[in-house]
Write a protein that holds these residues in place. Structure first.
Motif, mmCIF file in Angstrom:
data_model
loop_
_atom_site.group_PDB
_atom_site.id
_atom_site.type_symbol
_atom_site.label_atom_id
_atom_site.label_comp_id
_atom_site.label_asym_id
_atom_site.label_seq_id
_atom_site.Cartn_x
_atom_site.Cartn_y
_atom_site.Cartn_z
ATOM 1 N N UNK A 81 0.858 -1.001 -0.001
ATOM 2 C CA UNK A 81 0.283 -0.156 0.043
ATOM 3 C C UNK A 81 0.912 1.422 0.094
ATOM 4 N N UNK A 82 1.091 1.827 -1.240
ATOM 5 C CA UNK A 82 2.318 2.650 -1.339
ATOM 6 C C UNK A 82 1.934 4.383 -0.766
ATOM 7 N N UNK A 83 0.414 4.414 -0.482
ATOM 8 C CA UNK A 83 0.042 5.702 -0.267
ATOM 9 C C UNK A 83 -0.155 5.921 1.244
ATOM 10 N N UNK A 84 -0.372 4.865 1.743
ATOM 11 C CA UNK A 84 -0.025 5.032 3.378
ATOM 12 C C UNK A 84 -1.594 5.370 3.994
ATOM 13 N N UNK A 85 -1.509 5.762 5.027
ATOM 14 C CA UNK A 85 -2.446 6.237 5.932
ATOM 15 C C UNK A 85 -3.754 7.109 5.214
ATOM 16 N N UNK A 183 0.196 -1.830 5.824
ATOM 17 C CA UNK A 183 1.113 -2.648 5.274
ATOM 18 C C UNK A 183 1.588 -3.716 6.150
ATOM 19 N N UNK A 184 1.834 -3.454 7.628
ATOM 20 C CA UNK A 184 2.119 -4.757 8.540
ATOM 21 C C UNK A 184 1.034 -6.003 8.663
ATOM 22 N N UNK A 185 -0.461 -5.464 8.214
ATOM 23 C CA UNK A 185 -1.425 -6.173 8.360
ATOM 24 C C UNK A 185 -1.530 -7.293 7.036
ATOM 25 N N UNK A 186 -0.716 -7.122 6.205
ATOM 26 C CA UNK A 186 -0.714 -7.736 4.670
ATOM 27 C C UNK A 186 0.210 -8.547 4.354
ATOM 28 N N UNK A 187 1.165 -8.809 5.288
ATOM 29 C CA UNK A 187 2.375 -9.812 5.225
ATOM 30 C C UNK A 187 1.875 -11.218 5.306
ATOM 31 N N UNK A 188 2.642 -12.167 4.610
ATOM 32 C CA UNK A 188 2.321 -13.448 4.789
ATOM 33 C C UNK A 188 2.832 -14.236 6.077
ATOM 34 N N UNK A 189 2.561 -13.901 7.166
ATOM 35 C CA UNK A 189 2.863 -14.320 8.318
ATOM 36 C C UNK A 189 1.626 -14.031 9.308
ATOM 37 N N UNK A 190 1.051 -15.158 9.787
ATOM 38 C CA UNK A 190 -0.174 -14.870 10.607
ATOM 39 C C UNK A 190 0.361 -14.295 12.052
ATOM 40 N N UNK A 192 2.871 -12.333 12.855
ATOM 41 C CA UNK A 192 3.100 -10.917 12.764
ATOM 42 C C UNK A 192 1.740 -10.069 12.523
ATOM 43 N N UNK A 193 1.030 -10.577 11.643
ATOM 44 C CA UNK A 193 -0.244 -9.880 11.272
ATOM 45 C C UNK A 193 -1.190 -9.946 12.685
ATOM 46 N N UNK A 194 -1.193 -10.993 13.241
ATOM 47 C CA UNK A 194 -2.062 -10.826 14.667
ATOM 48 C C UNK A 194 -1.609 -9.833 15.734
ATOM 49 N N UNK A 195 -0.105 -9.876 15.732
ATOM 50 C CA UNK A 195 0.592 -8.921 16.757
ATOM 51 C C UNK A 195 0.106 -7.421 16.144
ATOM 52 N N UNK A 196 0.448 -7.168 15.149
ATOM 53 C CA UNK A 196 0.006 -5.588 14.493
ATOM 54 C C UNK A 196 -1.285 -5.549 14.789
ATOM 55 N N UNK A 197 -2.283 -6.304 14.522
ATOM 56 C CA UNK A 197 -3.637 -6.051 14.725
ATOM 57 C C UNK A 197 -4.019 -5.927 16.338
ATOM 58 N N UNK A 198 -3.483 -6.662 17.209
ATOM 59 C CA UNK A 198 -3.811 -6.485 18.363
ATOM 60 C C UNK A 198 -3.433 -5.404 18.960
ATOM 61 N N UNK A 199 -2.166 -4.857 18.581
ATOM 62 C CA UNK A 199 -1.942 -3.417 18.799
ATOM 63 C C UNK A 199 -2.702 -2.401 18.607
ATOM 64 N N UNK A 200 -3.275 -2.456 17.341
ATOM 65 C CA UNK A 200 -4.129 -1.704 16.736
ATOM 66 C C UNK A 200 -5.578 -1.607 17.477
ATOM 67 N N UNK A 201 -5.864 -2.762 17.695
ATOM 68 C CA UNK A 201 -7.143 -3.118 18.486
ATOM 69 C C UNK A 201 -7.165 -2.608 19.931
ATOM 70 N N UNK A 202 -6.389 -2.397 20.617
ATOM 71 C CA UNK A 202 -6.062 -2.053 22.022
ATOM 72 C C UNK A 202 -5.870 -0.507 21.972
ATOM 73 N N UNK A 203 -5.553 0.120 20.956
ATOM 74 C CA UNK A 203 -5.583 1.548 20.765
ATOM 75 C C UNK A 203 -6.590 2.303 21.434
ATOM 76 N N UNK A 204 -6.596 3.077 22.275
ATOM 77 C CA UNK A 204 -7.833 3.621 22.816
ATOM 78 C C UNK A 204 -8.598 4.622 21.824
#
Length: 485
Positions: A81-85, A183-190, A192-204
Motif C-alpha cells: 500500500x504505497x499511499x499510506x494512512x 502494510x504490516x497487516x498484509x504480510x504472509x505471516x499470521x 506478525x499480522x496478529x500482533x500488529x492487529x492486536x496493537x491497533x485493536x487495543x489503541x484507545x
C-alpha cells in the motif's frame, strides 16, 4: 452364491451412500468452517497464489494497492500500500485470513473469481498461469483526500471528512482519523499480522474504525438544514424570508427545562428563517420542529436517506433521528441533539442533495473495474437515490446556507471568487466534555461540483470547539482542492 453377491452389493451401496453423505456434509455444511480453520494451510497458501488486481484512483494514474511477486513459491504474491494512512480506511487491507475496505468488498474482482471474469480465469487454468485479478479504480480525488487527511491529522483530533460530487454521487474524499499503516497487516505471516492487529485493536483511539461510515454522532446544528427543508416543504408559501419565533429561551409543555441558544445568546425574539439559520438559533428551530411534529420531521429526514441501509459498496451504519419522546425531545432532535445520530457520510448526502436541486444521488466509491488485459469490465452509472426536496425548496436552502458562510457562523469556509454554501454544527455531548464540531457545505453554490461534511469528534477539540472554527477550514481546503482539478 447369489445371496452372497446381493449382500456384498448392498453393503457396497450402503458404504457408497455413507461416503457421499459424508462428502456432502463436509462440502455443504462444514465447508466454510473447514476453509477458515486455522489448521487448514491450503486455503492460506491459495490466497497468496493469486496475482490480485491493483486498486487505483484518478483513472489508474495513482496506485493505492498493488501486488508484488515475492519470488517465494509458497507465498508467491503479497500486497503493498504505497499511499499510506490517508487511504487506509477506503482501500482496506488484504491479510492472511481477512480483508477489509475495498480489498474485501471487491475481492471477487480483485482475485479474479467474479463471474464477469470467468473466461479469463479459464484461460489462466488452461495455460497454467497464476490466477490474475481485475483492477479496481476508485472515484477518489487524490489531492483532496490527501489534504483532508493532512488537515484533520494535523489537529491531533479524531474525526472524518467526506466529499461527494453532488451531480453523480461519486465519493471524492473519505477520510477517517486516526488511521494506520496497512502494510504490516498484509504480510504472509499470521503471527506478525496478529500482533500488529492486536496493537491497533487495543489503541484507545480505535484507529481501525472508519469514522466516516462506521459510527454515528449527534449532528448538532447541521441538522437544522433538514428541519428547514421540512418547514419549507410543508407550505409552498414559505421562503427564506418567512418570519419565525426566535425567543431567548423556550419551555415546552412536557418539561420544565427550557431550550436555550448557544452560549445563552439572543436571537431577537423574531427572525426570518434565513437569519435564524445564519446565527444558528436553537429556539427558532426547536419551535419549528415541534410545530411540524415528529412524523413530518422523520419523513423529511428519510427523504435524505436517513434510516435507509446503504452500501458504497462498503456498509454504512444507519443514521436515525431517534424515537418520538414528546415535545421537549422533539425540539432537541430538531436542532441535532437528543437521540439524533448521523454518520458523516449521511450529512455529506444532505449537503449534496441540497446542492443538486433537491435530488440525492447514491454515493459510490468504484469508478470502474478493468480486466487483467486492460479492458473495461464494468463502470459506474450514477443513480438517483431519492428526491429530498423540490428544486424550489433546495434553492431557498441554498440561499440560507450561502448567507451562513457569507456573514454567519461559517465565514471560515469562504473561498476567493467562489460562492460557498454551508452550515456549522456544534453538538453537545455531556457536561464538561467537548462538543462535536461539524461543518457541511458545497461549492460553487450556483453550480455545485463538490459537497463536503467534516466531523471532529468530542473530547479532542477543546471545550469551546465549534464547527465554524474547527471544521469549516478543513471543508474549505477540501473544496478548493476539488475545484482546482
Amino acid at each position: 452364491m447369489n445371496g452372497t453377491l446381493k449382500r456384498a452389493a448392498v453393503a457396497c451401496l450402503l458404504m457408497f451412500g455413507l461416503l457421499m453423505a459424508n462428502v456432502t456434509y463436509l462440502g455443504a455444511v462444514k465447508g466454510d468452517s473447514l476453509r477458515h480453520d486455522n489448521r487448514n494451510v491450503r486455503s492460506f497458501y491459495e490466497r497468496y497464489a493469486v496475482d490480485r488486481g491493483w486498486i487505483t484512483a484518478d483513472n489508474g494514474k495513482v496506485t493505492l494497492a498493488k501486488t508484488v511477486d515475492t519470488g517465494d513459491p509458497t507465498y508467491r504474491f503479497e500486497r503493498r500500500y504505497p499511499q499510506g494512512k490517508a487511504f487506509t480506511h477506503v482501500v482496506g487491507y488484504f491479510a492472511p485470513e481477512s480483508a477489509t475496505g475495498i480489498e474485501g468488498a471487491e475481492s471477487k474482482y480483485l482475485d479474479g473469481s467474479h463471474p464477469d471474469l470467468v473466461v479469463r480465469r479459464a484461460i489462466d487454468l488452461i495455460t497454467n498461469k497464476p490466477a490474475k485479478g481485475a483492477s479496481v479504480d476508485l472515484a477518489l480525488n487524490v489531492a483532496a483526500q490527501q489534504i483532508a487527511y493532512k488537515d484533520l491529522a494535523n489537529t491531533g483530533r479524531r474525526g472524518a471528512v467526506v466529499a461527494l460530487d453532488p451531480r453523480s454521487g461519486a465519493i471524492l474524499t473519505m477520510v477517517s482519523v486516526p488511521s494506520y499503516d496497512p502494510n504490516p497487516l498484509a504480510v504472509a505471516n499470521k503471527d506478525n499480522v496478529n500482533k500488529a492487529y492486536a496493537k491497533l485493536d487495543k489503541d484507545p483511539n480505535k484507529p481501525l474504525l472508519d469514522r466516516a461510515i462506521d459510527l454515528t454522532y449527534a449532528p448538532g446544528s447541521t441538522f437544522k438544514t433538514i428541519t428547514s427543508a421540512a418547514f419549507l416543504s410543508d407550505n409552498s408559501s414559505r421562503s427564506a424570508e418567512t418570519m419565525v419565533d426566535a425567543p431567548d429561551s423556550k419551555t415546552f409543555k412536557d418539561s420544565n427545562t427550557p431550550l436555550v441558544n448557544y452560549h445563552g445568546e439572543s436571537c431577537g425574539g423574531r427572525a426570518t428563517l434565513l437569519d435564524a439559520l445564519t446565527i444558528s438559533c436553537n429556539t427558532a428551530f426547536g419551535i419549528i420542529g415541534v410545530g411540524l411534529g415528529y412524523d413530518k420531521l422523520k419523513e423529511q429526514a428519510a427523504k435524505f436517506g436517513i434510516g435507509t441501509k446503504l452500501a458504497i459498496p462498503l456498509s454504512v451504519a444507519g443514521s436515525s433521528i431517534g424515537p418520538d419522546e414528546g415535545e421537549t425531545a422533539l425540539a432537541q432532535t430538531s436542532i441535532g441533539q437528543r437521540s439524533n445520530q448521523m454518520t458523516p457520510m449521511q450529512m455529506a448526502m444532505v449537503a449534496a442533495g441540497i446542492a443538486n436541486k433537491g435530488t440525492v444521488m447514491k454515493p459510490y466509491l468504484v469508478n470502474k473495474v478493468m480486466g487483467p488485459d486492460g479492458s473495461e469490465v464494468t463502470a459506474a452509472e450514477p443513480e438517483e437515490f431519492s428526491e429530498a426536496t423540490s428544486p424550489e425548496v433546495a434553492a431557498e436552502l441554498t440561499k440560507m446556507m450561502v448567507n451562513v458562510v457569507r456573514s454567519g457562523t461559517g465565514t471560515a469556509a469562504q473561498l476567493p471568487g467562489i460562492t460557498v454554501a454551508g452550515k456549522t454544527g456544534t453538538a453537545e455531548t455531556a457536561p464538561g466534555q467537548a462538543a462535536h464540531a461539524w461543518f457541511i457545505s458545497f461549492a460553487p453554490a450556483d453550480n455545485p461540483r463538490v459537497a463536503v461534511a467534516v466531523f471532529v469528534e468530542s473530547g479532542s477539540a477543546g471545550t469551546d470547539a465549534s464547527g465554524g472554527t474547527v471544521a469549516a477550514p478543513i471543508a474549505r481546503d477540501v473544496m478548493q482542492a476539488v475545484l482546482k482539478k
